[in-house]
Design an enzyme around this catalytic site. Structure first.
Site, PDB file in Angstrom:
ATOM      1  N   HIS A 228      -2.717   7.405   6.864  1.00  0.00           N
ATOM      2  CA  HIS A 228      -1.714   8.295   6.255  1.00  0.00           C
ATOM      3  C   HIS A 228      -2.358   9.593   5.765  1.00  0.00           C
ATOM      4  CE1 HIS A 228       2.119   6.217   6.224  1.00  0.00           C
ATOM      5  NE2 HIS A 228       1.586   5.106   5.739  1.00  0.00           N
TER       6      HIS A 228
ATOM      7  N   CYS B 263       5.802  -0.173   7.182  1.00  0.00           N
ATOM      8  CA  CYS B 263       5.423   1.017   6.415  1.00  0.00           C
ATOM      9  C   CYS B 263       6.621   1.444   5.581  1.00  0.00           C
ATOM     10  CB  CYS B 263       5.019   2.123   7.387  1.00  0.00           C
ATOM     11  SG  CYS B 263       4.526   3.650   6.565  1.00  0.00           S
ATOM     12  N   LEU B 264       6.377   1.767   4.319  1.00  0.00           N
ATOM     13  CA  LEU B 264       7.482   2.180   3.441  1.00  0.00           C
ATOM     14  C   LEU B 264       8.125   3.477   3.936  1.00  0.00           C
ATOM     15  CD1 LEU B 264       5.926   1.358  -0.054  1.00  0.00           C
ATOM     16  CD2 LEU B 264       7.660   0.050   1.206  1.00  0.00           C
TER      17      LEU B 264
ATOM     18  N   GLN C 119       2.868   9.967   1.281  1.00  0.00           N
ATOM     19  CA  GLN C 119       4.163   9.280   1.335  1.00  0.00           C
ATOM     20  C   GLN C 119       5.052   9.620   0.137  1.00  0.00           C
ATOM     21  OE1 GLN C 119       2.269   5.205   2.202  1.00  0.00           O
ATOM     22  NE2 GLN C 119       4.233   5.123   3.267  1.00  0.00           N
TER      23      GLN C 119
ATOM     24  N   GLY D  53       0.832  -1.197   0.000  1.00  0.00           N
ATOM     25  CA  GLY D  53       0.000   0.000   0.000  1.00  0.00           C
ATOM     26  C   GLY D  53       0.863   1.242   0.000  1.00  0.00           C
TER      27      GLY D  53
ATOM     28  N   HIS E 217      -4.566   1.352   7.599  1.00  0.00           N
ATOM     29  CA  HIS E 217      -3.204   1.895   7.620  1.00  0.00           C
ATOM     30  C   HIS E 217      -3.052   3.026   6.595  1.00  0.00           C
ATOM     31  CE1 HIS E 217       1.356   1.277   7.865  1.00  0.00           C
ATOM     32  NE2 HIS E 217       1.212   2.050   6.798  1.00  0.00           N
ATOM     33  N   GLU E 218      -3.529   2.784   5.375  1.00  0.00           N
ATOM     34  CA  GLU E 218      -3.355   3.785   4.309  1.00  0.00           C
ATOM     35  C   GLU E 218      -4.240   5.006   4.529  1.00  0.00           C
ATOM     36  OE1 GLU E 218      -0.811   3.452   2.610  1.00  0.00           O
ATOM     37  OE2 GLU E 218      -0.498   1.343   3.063  1.00  0.00           O
TER      38      GLU E 218
HETATM   39 NI    NI Z   1       2.528   3.260   5.673  1.00  0.00          NI
END
Ligand code: NI
Length: 179
Positions: free
Chosen positions: A146, A100-101, A52, A47, A142-143
């Site tokens: 963000h 998480c990226l 991000q 995701g 989660h997304e």
């Molecule tokens: Ni993340």
């Protein structure tokens, strides 16, 4: 298409509340979505939210790998949600590992709603409504977080279940194997 630079925790864009997309038909949005998908695949993530990649707009992309779907039905392939809305179905929550990226190399255990109802626009601007359970629901929560400036450590309830991937795999923390 291009691979975009991913903002890491500490960059203020990750703490901002992202703005709704006013014109989903804007070619700029289609371009952003294409770049986000390419960036997510390049990074090996499941995701990615627009903040991000330094764009404070309410756009997210994700995928549910078949191996993670469990017994629930999930949409196949790359998914896009513009201006998403989530609503928990019931109050039941469960713990699960997340990475998480924007927080590379780490992961932690986070409580999330087991089931959510979601809605938003797909990349062609058509509305989508659905129900998500388990891993699918977790990715969406989660997304969507963000887009509200929330990173997973801000949701953690037990910091003993937070660590570097490498160490967690070396020591075979039992919960880490649930993934
Ligand atoms: Ni993340």
């Amino acid at each position: 298409m291009a691979i975009l630079k991913i903002a890491r925790m500490g960059h203020p864009v990750l703490l901002q509340k992202a703005q709704p997309v006013t014109d989903p038909a804007d070619p700029g949005i289609a371009h952003l979505v294409a770049d986000m998908l390419e960036t997510m695949h390049d990074a090996g993530g499941v995701g990615l939210a627009a903040p991000q990649v330094h764009v404070s707009q309410r756009v997210l992309v994700y995928r549910v790998p078949p191996a993670r779907a469990g017994t629930s039905e999930v949409p196949e392939g790359d998914q896009v949600l513009i201006n998403p809305r989530l609503e928990p179905i019931g109050e039941e929550m469960e713990l699960g590992w997340e990475g998480c990226l924007s927080i590379p190399g780490l992961r932690g255990v986070i409580p999330r709603y087991v089931s959510v109802r979601y809605s938003g626009l797909q990349r062609d601007g058509t509305p989508v409504i659905g129900e998500a359970h388990g891993f699918h629901a977790r990715v969406l929560q989660h997304e969507t977080d963000h887009l509200d400036g929330i990173l997973y450590p801000m949701r953690m309830t037990d910091f003993r279940l937070f660590g570097f991937d490498e160490e967690l795999s070396r020591f075979a923390v039992p919960e880490a194997r649930k993934e």
